[in-house]
Design an enzyme around this catalytic site. Structure first.
Site, PDB file in Angstrom:
ATOM      1  N   HIS A 112       0.810  -1.225   0.000  1.00 18.34           N
ATOM      2  CA  HIS A 112       0.000   0.000   0.000  1.00 18.34           C
ATOM      3  C   HIS A 112       0.843   1.277   0.000  1.00 18.34           C
ATOM      4  O   HIS A 112       0.520   2.245   0.683  1.00 18.34           O
ATOM      5  CB  HIS A 112      -0.964   0.011   1.183  1.00 18.34           C
ATOM      6  CG  HIS A 112      -2.119  -0.942   1.036  1.00 18.34           C
ATOM      7  ND1 HIS A 112      -2.453  -1.529  -0.168  1.00 18.34           N
ATOM      8  CD2 HIS A 112      -3.021  -1.389   1.949  1.00 18.34           C
ATOM      9  CE1 HIS A 112      -3.514  -2.300   0.014  1.00 18.34           C
ATOM     10  NE2 HIS A 112      -3.882  -2.242   1.277  1.00 18.34           N
TER      11      HIS A 112
ATOM     12  N   HIS B  72     -10.122   2.578   0.113  1.00 18.00           N
ATOM     13  CA  HIS B  72     -10.083   1.495   1.098  1.00 18.00           C
ATOM     14  C   HIS B  72     -11.183   1.611   2.155  1.00 18.00           C
ATOM     15  O   HIS B  72     -10.949   1.299   3.331  1.00 18.00           O
ATOM     16  CB  HIS B  72      -8.710   1.461   1.770  1.00 18.00           C
ATOM     17  CG  HIS B  72      -8.256   0.101   2.193  1.00 18.00           C
ATOM     18  ND1 HIS B  72      -8.751  -0.536   3.304  1.00 18.00           N
ATOM     19  CD2 HIS B  72      -7.366  -0.760   1.644  1.00 18.00           C
ATOM     20  CE1 HIS B  72      -8.168  -1.708   3.449  1.00 18.00           C
ATOM     21  NE2 HIS B  72      -7.317  -1.875   2.443  1.00 18.00           N
ATOM     22  N   SER B  73     -12.382   1.988   1.762  1.00 16.66           N
ATOM     23  CA  SER B  73     -13.491   1.965   2.717  1.00 16.66           C
ATOM     24  C   SER B  73     -13.918   0.533   3.017  1.00 16.66           C
ATOM     25  O   SER B  73     -13.922  -0.339   2.140  1.00 16.66           O
ATOM     26  CB  SER B  73     -14.699   2.739   2.174  1.00 16.66           C
ATOM     27  OG  SER B  73     -14.627   4.104   2.508  1.00 16.66           O
TER      28      SER B  73
ATOM     29  N   GLU C  77     -11.793  -2.961  -3.283  1.00 17.49           N
ATOM     30  CA  GLU C  77     -10.672  -2.127  -3.709  1.00 17.49           C
ATOM     31  C   GLU C  77     -10.468  -2.282  -5.224  1.00 17.49           C
ATOM     32  O   GLU C  77      -9.771  -3.191  -5.674  1.00 17.49           O
ATOM     33  CB  GLU C  77      -9.405  -2.521  -2.956  1.00 17.49           C
ATOM     34  CG  GLU C  77      -9.534  -2.447  -1.445  1.00 17.49           C
ATOM     35  CD  GLU C  77      -8.379  -3.136  -0.751  1.00 17.49           C
ATOM     36  OE1 GLU C  77      -7.203  -2.849  -1.087  1.00 17.49           O
ATOM     37  OE2 GLU C  77      -8.638  -3.986   0.125  1.00 17.49           O
TER      38      GLU C  77
END
Length: 345
Positions: free
Chosen positions: A117, A191-192, A311
């Site tokens: 990430h 990225h919820s 995602e």
């Protein structure tokens, strides 16, 4: 606050970073009553409230109430990245290295010797700037971030504009535009953790579908091997909707970008979320290490089934696999990523 911030009542002070940096929040609402709140730390969505048929509002994303909680979450053994923008490269890059134009790029590693990430301090922990707020028919907010050449050892000055829009059709539209001063690699995602029964509930009874016949094969460190696995007779075949798995951390190869990529449905609230994207994959993640370590919004105890991530992105470790879609952004090109999360009662 500067004069730009003062022009918009939707922008408010959210908190301070340890170095004194000011984190602002921005709230927008469409004509149907759908409400979005973001903060400039990580260009993060902290709240997304959807109107239900009974007239009530439900917050469908996980998050925190304070900037301190967001900052501290990155010091956990497994950072959750709640609602954040992930980059410069989402997912893992094997051994934190790749070759570009014949040159070996050695990235910072932050995950078992690999880069995850974006590295040690990715875009999720950067302070973004609000560049524009539109309060019209389809309200939106645009944020910008400048990533200098060499940040986390990635080449090239990268300039990014990220726009969140609430459409009349109750869509959350996320659009990324990026350019670079020299050839680089890029893979941005959102990225919820979604939960259509509310952020203080569980996703176990909700049903998911994914428009995919293949997933990426991975090794013990969840690094792609370069092979694709057929989903026929596989438990991760979600072409027909079925209940969310209790644990999954898998990249699905999407069949048609023009079609619905994935969906989530709650029979409890009769609420459905449809996901559309121009990206070649969607990474589905459930089972984050939230066991009583994380107090979320409204003092909620988040657990491993509190939410599910969709995602949308390119393939993890694509820079190291010639058979994967290219993640290279050339100096004269523009990166464009658009994803829509559409909510229906």
């Amino acid at each position: 606050m500067n004069s730009f911030i003062n022009k918009y009542s939707a922008i408010k002070f959210f908190g301070n970073l340890p170095d004194g940096g000011v984190v602002d929040s921005c709230e927008i609402e469409n004509k149907n009553g759908m409400q979005l709140k973001i903060i400039t730390y990580g260009a993060t969505i902290t709240s997304l409230k959807i109107p239900l048929a009974n007239g009530s509002l439900i917050d469908v994303v996980l998050g925190f109430d304070t900037i301190e909680a967001y900052i501290n979450s990155f010091h956990l053994n497994s950072a959750p990245y709640f609602g954040s923008t992930v980059g410069r490269y989402a997912g893992r890059i094997n051994n934190s290295i790749f070759s570009l134009n014949g040159k070996l790029i050695d990235l910072n590693n932050n995950n078992n010797g690999h880069s995850l990430h974006g590295g040690k301090i990715g875009f999720s922990q950067k302070l973004w700037q609000i560049k524009k707020v539109s309060e019209g028919e389809n309200p939106s907010v645009t944020l910008g971030y400048f990533s200098p050449d060499g940040e986390e050892n990635y080449p090239g000055d990268l300039s990014i504009d990220l726009t969140y829009t609430l459409s009349e059709e109750n869509e959350l539209i996320i659009e990324y535009i990026a350019t670079t001063s020299m050839d680089t690699v890029i893979n941005l995602t959102h990225h919820s953790y979604f939960n259509l029964d509310g952020h203080n509930s569980t996703i176990h009874e909700q049903e998911m579908s994914i428009n995919s016949n293949k997933i990426l094969e991975t090794n013990e460190y969840n690094i792609p091997t370069g092979q694709l696995l057929n989903l026929e007779a596989n438990s991760f075949d979600f072409n027909k909707a079925k209940k969310c798995p209790q644990k999954i951390d898998t990249t699905f190869v999407l069949k048609e970008v023009e079609e619905c990529s994935a969906s989530l449905y709650s029979s409890k609230n009769n609420l459905k979320m449809l996901v559309y994207t121009n990206q070649p994959a969607v990474h589905i993640y459930v089972g984050g290490n939230c066991n009583n370590e994380i107090k979320g919004k409204e003092n909620t105890d988040y657990h491993n089934l509190s939410g599910i991530c969709f995602e949308t992105q390119n393939f993890p470790d694509a820079p190291n696999h010639d058979n994967f879609p290219s993640s290279i952004l050339r100096k004269e090109e523009m990166y464009h990523h658009k994803t829509r999360y559409k909510f229906q009662n």
